[in-house]
Design a protein around this motif. Structure first.
Motif, mmCIF file in Angstrom:
data_model
loop_
_atom_site.group_PDB
_atom_site.id
_atom_site.type_symbol
_atom_site.label_atom_id
_atom_site.label_comp_id
_atom_site.label_asym_id
_atom_site.label_seq_id
_atom_site.Cartn_x
_atom_site.Cartn_y
_atom_site.Cartn_z
ATOM 1 N N LEU A 1 0.730 -1.131 0.277
ATOM 2 C CA LEU A 1 -0.101 0.194 -0.126
ATOM 3 C C LEU A 1 0.755 1.474 0.315
ATOM 4 C CD1 LEU A 1 -2.679 1.093 0.069
ATOM 5 C CD2 LEU A 1 -2.215 1.373 2.898
ATOM 6 N N ILE A 2 2.145 1.335 0.934
ATOM 7 C CA ILE A 2 2.166 2.119 0.539
ATOM 8 C C ILE A 2 2.989 2.744 -0.480
ATOM 9 C CG2 ILE A 2 4.649 3.318 1.514
ATOM 10 C CD1 ILE A 2 3.621 2.354 4.749
ATOM 11 N N ILE A 3 4.116 1.550 -1.161
ATOM 12 C CA ILE A 3 4.646 1.487 -2.354
ATOM 13 C C ILE A 3 3.531 2.039 -3.470
ATOM 14 C CG2 ILE A 3 6.149 0.827 -4.370
ATOM 15 C CD1 ILE A 3 6.803 -1.624 -2.043
ATOM 16 N N MET A 4 2.619 1.445 -3.248
ATOM 17 C CA MET A 4 1.647 1.982 -4.428
ATOM 18 C C MET A 4 1.039 3.779 -4.103
ATOM 19 S SD MET A 4 0.821 0.326 -6.718
ATOM 20 C CE MET A 4 -0.059 0.401 -7.883
ATOM 21 N N MET A 5 0.721 3.994 -3.188
ATOM 22 C CA MET A 5 0.649 5.694 -2.600
ATOM 23 C C MET A 5 1.871 6.286 -3.046
ATOM 24 S SD MET A 5 -0.722 5.061 0.994
ATOM 25 C CE MET A 5 -0.387 7.027 0.875
ATOM 26 N N VAL A 6 3.162 6.448 -3.264
ATOM 27 C CA VAL A 6 4.016 6.817 -3.856
ATOM 28 C C VAL A 6 4.123 7.002 -5.174
ATOM 29 C CG1 VAL A 6 6.697 6.915 -3.832
ATOM 30 C CG2 VAL A 6 5.699 6.691 -1.212
ATOM 31 N N ILE A 7 4.032 5.931 -5.936
ATOM 32 C CA ILE A 7 4.230 5.852 -7.000
ATOM 33 C C ILE A 7 2.880 6.184 -8.343
ATOM 34 C CG2 ILE A 7 5.057 3.901 -9.174
ATOM 35 C CD1 ILE A 7 6.285 2.506 -7.788
ATOM 36 N N ALA A 8 1.654 6.215 -7.176
ATOM 37 C CA ALA A 8 0.389 6.462 -7.476
ATOM 38 C C ALA A 8 0.650 7.706 -8.728
ATOM 39 C CB ALA A 8 -0.917 6.496 -7.042
ATOM 40 N N PRO A 9 1.227 8.811 -8.219
ATOM 41 C CA PRO A 9 1.173 10.309 -8.906
ATOM 42 C C PRO A 9 2.129 10.202 -10.024
ATOM 43 C CG PRO A 9 1.824 10.379 -6.560
ATOM 44 C CD PRO A 9 1.501 8.823 -6.616
ATOM 45 N N SER A 10 3.250 9.167 -9.680
ATOM 46 C CA SER A 10 3.582 8.580 -11.233
ATOM 47 C C SER A 10 2.558 8.192 -12.698
ATOM 48 C CB SER A 10 4.455 8.423 -11.851
ATOM 49 O OG SER A 10 4.710 7.648 -11.443
ATOM 50 N N PHE A 11 1.627 7.473 -12.651
ATOM 51 C CA PHE A 11 0.567 7.249 -13.351
ATOM 52 C C PHE A 11 -0.346 8.170 -14.029
ATOM 53 C CE2 PHE A 11 0.836 3.122 -10.820
ATOM 54 C CZ PHE A 11 2.114 2.141 -11.423
ATOM 55 N N GLN A 12 -0.522 9.405 -13.105
ATOM 56 C CA GLN A 12 -1.104 10.323 -14.096
ATOM 57 C C GLN A 12 -1.142 10.682 -15.469
ATOM 58 O OE1 GLN A 12 -0.832 13.774 -11.305
ATOM 59 N NE2 GLN A 12 -1.957 12.585 -10.389
ATOM 60 N N SER A 13 -1.365 11.000 -16.504
ATOM 61 C CA SER A 13 -1.332 11.295 -17.934
ATOM 62 C C SER A 13 0.046 12.452 -17.866
ATOM 63 C CB SER A 13 -2.192 12.312 -18.674
ATOM 64 O OG SER A 13 -2.175 12.868 -20.013
ATOM 65 N N ILE A 14 0.791 12.236 -18.543
ATOM 66 C CA ILE A 14 2.011 12.712 -19.055
ATOM 67 C C ILE A 14 1.648 13.647 -19.660
ATOM 68 C CG2 ILE A 14 4.520 12.921 -19.772
ATOM 69 C CD1 ILE A 14 4.741 9.582 -18.001
ATOM 70 N N ASP A 15 0.771 13.747 -21.148
ATOM 71 C CA ASP A 15 -0.097 14.884 -21.902
ATOM 72 C C ASP A 15 0.094 15.316 -21.671
ATOM 73 O OD1 ASP A 15 0.115 12.069 -24.505
ATOM 74 O OD2 ASP A 15 1.731 13.458 -24.239
ATOM 75 N N LYS A 16 0.235 16.231 -20.488
ATOM 76 C CA LYS A 16 -0.251 17.986 -20.696
ATOM 77 C C LYS A 16 -0.115 18.802 -20.818
ATOM 78 C CE LYS A 16 -1.021 16.513 -15.214
ATOM 79 N NZ LYS A 16 -0.367 17.028 -13.700
ATOM 80 N N ASN A 17 -1.155 19.471 -20.593
ATOM 81 C CA ASN A 17 -1.035 20.694 -21.964
ATOM 82 C C ASN A 17 0.495 21.955 -21.224
ATOM 83 O OD1 ASN A 17 -3.254 20.589 -22.784
ATOM 84 N ND2 ASN A 17 -4.173 21.210 -22.935
ATOM 85 N N ILE A 18 1.604 22.400 -22.197
ATOM 86 C CA ILE A 18 2.250 23.271 -21.884
ATOM 87 C C ILE A 18 1.600 24.163 -21.423
ATOM 88 C CG2 ILE A 18 4.742 24.044 -22.574
ATOM 89 C CD1 ILE A 18 4.822 20.895 -23.793
ATOM 90 N N THR A 19 2.537 25.195 -20.287
ATOM 91 C CA THR A 19 2.291 26.152 -20.081
ATOM 92 C C THR A 19 3.462 27.383 -20.027
ATOM 93 O OG1 THR A 19 1.170 25.748 -17.877
ATOM 94 C CG2 THR A 19 -0.120 26.338 -19.309
ATOM 95 N N ILE A 20 3.496 28.066 -19.587
ATOM 96 C CA ILE A 20 4.789 29.191 -19.838
ATOM 97 C C ILE A 20 4.343 29.528 -18.226
ATOM 98 C CG2 ILE A 20 5.780 30.789 -20.075
ATOM 99 C CD1 ILE A 20 4.773 31.032 -22.817
ATOM 100 N N PRO A 21 5.503 29.044 -17.712
ATOM 101 C CA PRO A 21 5.708 29.443 -15.741
ATOM 102 C C PRO A 21 5.840 30.949 -15.832
ATOM 103 C CG PRO A 21 8.557 28.948 -16.734
ATOM 104 C CD PRO A 21 6.971 28.617 -18.059
ATOM 105 N N GLU A 22 5.334 31.320 -14.287
ATOM 106 C CA GLU A 22 4.614 32.605 -14.330
ATOM 107 C C GLU A 22 6.406 33.185 -13.839
ATOM 108 O OE1 GLU A 22 2.002 33.755 -11.372
ATOM 109 O OE2 GLU A 22 0.491 31.891 -12.524
#
Length: 150
Positions: A30-51
């Motif tokens: 469970l701890i391993i999955m909680m640490v790794i889970a955010p990396s499973f999110q979509s990598i194809d996000k829109n690129i925005t210019i930083p503030e």
């Protein structure tokens, strides 16, 4: 916990399952999955210019090339096309003491279009290219389109 003896009466027989090691394994997983889970999110996000919180202001006396998300070019507020951009920049660079061009582009503009602007500026003799940290806003795009049609 009751301990029963085996058939021969000498060895004790345990009828209950010890679930402590099983629980430990599940907690580690469970701890391993909680640490790794955010990396499973979509990598194809829109690129925005930083503030940008700090930096130098851009001088308006420089040559400013604006690029809309549709790929339309404006040099100091006047509409130009990619073929005549180098010539227009060459005529401006002769009168400038600081050979510097500022590029303001919409955040959805293609990087290949920005590269064309960079090549044209270099060929025209500009020594410094500044990419504006704030993207070309929708309001600025509308004003450029309105002025370009006149």
């Amino acid at each position: 916990m009751a301990i029963k003896l085996s058939a021969d009466g000498k060895k004790p027989v345990f009828n209950e399952i010890n679930i402590t090691p099983l629980t430990d394994i599940f907690l580690v997983l469970l701890i391993i999955m909680m640490v790794i889970a955010p990396s499973f999110q979509s990598i194809d996000k829109n690129i925005t210019i930083p503030e940008i919180n700090s930096g130098i202001s851009i001088e308006e006396k420089n040559a400013t090339v604006s690029l809309t998300k549709e790929g339309e070019l404006f040099l100091n507020g006047q509409r130009v096309d990619y073929n005549s951009l180098e010539g227009e920049l060459s005529s401006l660079v002769a009168n400038m003491e600081k050979k510097e061009v500022v590029v303001k582009a919409d955040e959805l503009a293609k990087s290949s279009d920005i590269m064309k602007i960079m090549r044209s500026a270099q060929s025209a003799g500009f020594e410094k290219l500044v990419v504006a940290g704030e993207p070309l806003s929708k309001k600025e795009q509308k004003e450029l389109m309105k002025n370009g049609e006149q």
